[in-house]
Design an enzyme around this catalytic site. Structure first.
Site: not given
Length: 602
Positions: A189, A249, A284, A320-321, A349, A462-463
């Protein structure tokens, strides 16, 4: 266990080390105590109790077989005396009863209850003992790649190491790093999460994996494993502990995709299912399939990821998640980790449904994110924190309050300006024993949203790389320092169990207190929830909860503004201006000196 009345009992035991403790509850009919109680009633009624004395002797004799040799001799003598008292018509009723109710002998027989018909819980119960930081901590999230002193250069661990004195000076004790692993190139991204990246776009740290490695590798532009170890050691010298993000992930470039394609879910057309949250698509990111036929191999590998970073000195993980992964995995992996490393802390989170969050806590997560970011009004805050701190939730769910994250820029911060950041900081740090901020975005009051109605940051870190002036004049670093100093110097702010709300006559003013159990440390917090206007009103303190008397004045020392106020009684006036300081954090001192306290007063 001690009786509470109405057939309810309470017991306790002390824990002496970290880790999992198992206990059970067992109950049985205590025939001797029952006999003793009925004997006293018969005596009070004036009845002849000689037969009852024989019954007592028999109960004592049955206990002899369970007793030690010395105690057995005591019980045998006691039973003989009861039989003699029952048979001797010359012995008065009261004398026989005195023998039956001998307290010293009673202590002996109570050591040998008859448990032949005891009932025990079918499953043992568990208590997890964590270290103190699981209960009380202050977190600072920072992207190491944005720590470079030159604009546009990718930061390193060495650059981030130079930030450690700055973070420590504000009073934080946990430095949380987003994923530090190689970032994939496929479907990377671009800035502001656009689908097509430019050649110089750095991608999202949560898009993990490339030919350079996966979850046990370090992004080469950040440094080496040795650089990370040095960074962790230097953090420790400043009283800081590193928390590492664990996001299970993968990108399409992750080594797992090529080496273990069976660890991912395949669609009918043969492609791997990428992550989606319609209408958003995350091409991604490939989610791992925790229900794959090869789940044992996958689970062991992910456990090894945790153990790898534990070996590097990491003892805190922000996960995360976790609610998007199989719950049985978390129960297993956290349990396995804690067997060898009971000091490891896991932060969930999990911005999801309440009972899902609570279930994760029961499965072993030490702390959890909450809905605090979206609770803004007095009623919302009061209802939510009463639920968190005054119900059964407090027994297993530890909140960690974040006013912002890289994913969440709440509307309150977007529209409220610098006062809104001050308000949310003080609420987070005093309502909860654990809290965190995503910095330096927070202390620099960054509040530009991607678009109206969005909670995403414009030009999100983040990007892309960011370059910030840590010494900007509008920074909240001084206020943050005062807030964290107040937390460290006042034990009342280091727990969630002692939160008490007090009434105010202005709905934009919220008042609450925290106190140690012995009331030696009492803090009263009053916050103006309106970031735009000065608000005033009367607070109505529950004096009993603060250990105060209505007819005695007390001093209230503001730990943020350093003002000192002399208050008396439950009703006191406050006025708070959001642009300067929207809150009082008051240390209550009950004793006020008078001239009589001095030896020259006559």
């Amino acid at each position: 266990m001690l009786p509470l009345g109405n057939d309810r009992w309470r017991g306790s035991f002390s824990v002496t080390q970290l880790g999992a403790w198992w206990y059970t509850v067992e109950g049985w009919a205590d025939r001797f105590q029952t006999w003793r109680s009925e004997l006293q009633k018969r005596v009070a009624a004036g009845q002849d109790v000689r037969v009852e004395l024989l019954i007592g002797a028999e109960l004592i004799e049955t206990a002899i077989a369970r007793a030690s040799r010395d105690d057995g001799a005591i019980l045998r003598d006691w039973a003989r005396r009861l039989r003699d008292a029952s048979a001797d018509t010359a012995v008065e009723n009261e004398s026989g009863v005195a023998i039956a109710l001998n307290e010293k002998s009673l202590e002996v027989i109570q050591r040998y209850p008859d448990r032949r018909f005891a009932t025990r819980l079918e499953r043992p119960l568990a208590i997890t003992v964590d270290r103190e930081k699981a209960r009380y901590s202050a977190w600072y999230e920072v992207f190491p790649r944005s720590c470079a002193p030159q604009p546009g250069r990718h930061g390193t661990f060495a650059d981030c190491q130079d930030w450690l004195p700055y973070i420590a000076s504000m009073g934080f004790d946990v430095v949380y790093l987003p994923p530090i692993h190689p970032i994939g190139y496929s479907f990377r991204k671009g800035k502001n999460n656009v689908a097509t990246a430019q050649p110089d776009d750095v991608g999202s740290p949560w898009a993990i994996g490339s030919a350079e490695g996966g979850h046990t590798s370090i992004h080469p532009r950040l440094g080496t494993l040795r650089d990370f170890q040095q960074f962790t050691a230097k953090a420790g010298e400043h009283g800081l502990e590193i928390s590492l993000d664990i996001a299970f992930q993968c990108t399409p470039d992750h080594p797992y995709v090529h080496e273990h394609p069976d660890w991912f879910r395949t669609r009918p057309d043969g492609t791997i299912q990428y992550a989606e949250n319609p209408p958003k698509k995350y091409q991604d990111i490939y989610p791992l399939d925790f229900e794959t036929p090869s789940w044992r191999e996958l689970w062991r590998e992910l456990k090894d990821v945790f153990e790898f970073w534990i070996d590097q000195g990491v003892r805190i993980f922000r996960v995360d998640n976790p609610h998007t992964k199989t719950f049985s995995f978390w129960e297993w992996v956290i349990g396995e980790i804690h067997k060898q490393h009971p000091d490891v802390i896991f932060l969930a989170e999990a911005f999801t449904r309440p009972h899902v969050m609570y279930r994760l806590a029961k499965l072993g997560f030490s702390q959890s994110y909450t809905y605090f970011a979206w609770r803004n009004t007095k009623q919302e805050l009061t209802d939510y924190f009463r639920e968190l701190t005054q119900t059964d939730l407090k027994e297993f769910f530890r909140p960690n309050l974040w006013p912002n994250t890289p994913d969440i820029l709440p509307e309150f911060l977007q529209v409220g300006g610098r006062p809104a950041f001050m308000i949310r900081l003080i609420l987070a740090a005093t309502l909860g024993a654990s809290y965190g901020i995503y910095g330096p975005a927070f202390e620099l009051c960054e509040n530009s949203a991607l678009q109206p109605g969005s909670e995403e940051y414009l030009n999100s870190e983040k990007y892309e790389l960011k370059r910030r002036d840590l010494n900007a004049g509008w920074s909240l670093k001084d206020l943050i320092t005062r807030v964290n100093r107040a937390r460290k110097e006042n034990p009342a702010l280091q727990s969630n169990d002692n939160l008490h709300f007090h009434d105010t006559d202005n709905p934009t003013l919220i008042c609450y207190s925290k106190a140690t159990e012995d009331l030696s440390n009492v803090i009263v917090v009053i916050v103006n929830l309106d970031p735009f206007h000065r608000q005033s009103g009367w607070v109505n303190l529950n004096l009993e909860s603060l250990g105060l008397e209505a007819n005695h004045a007390f001093q209230a020392h503001d730990l943020l503004g350093d003002g000192r106020y002399l208050w008396q009684g439950s009703r006191n006036y406050v006025e708070l201006t959001p642009e300067s300081l929207p809150a009082h954090v008051l240390r209550v001192r009950r004793r006020i000196r008078t001239e009589r306290d001095f030896d020259y007063y006559l």
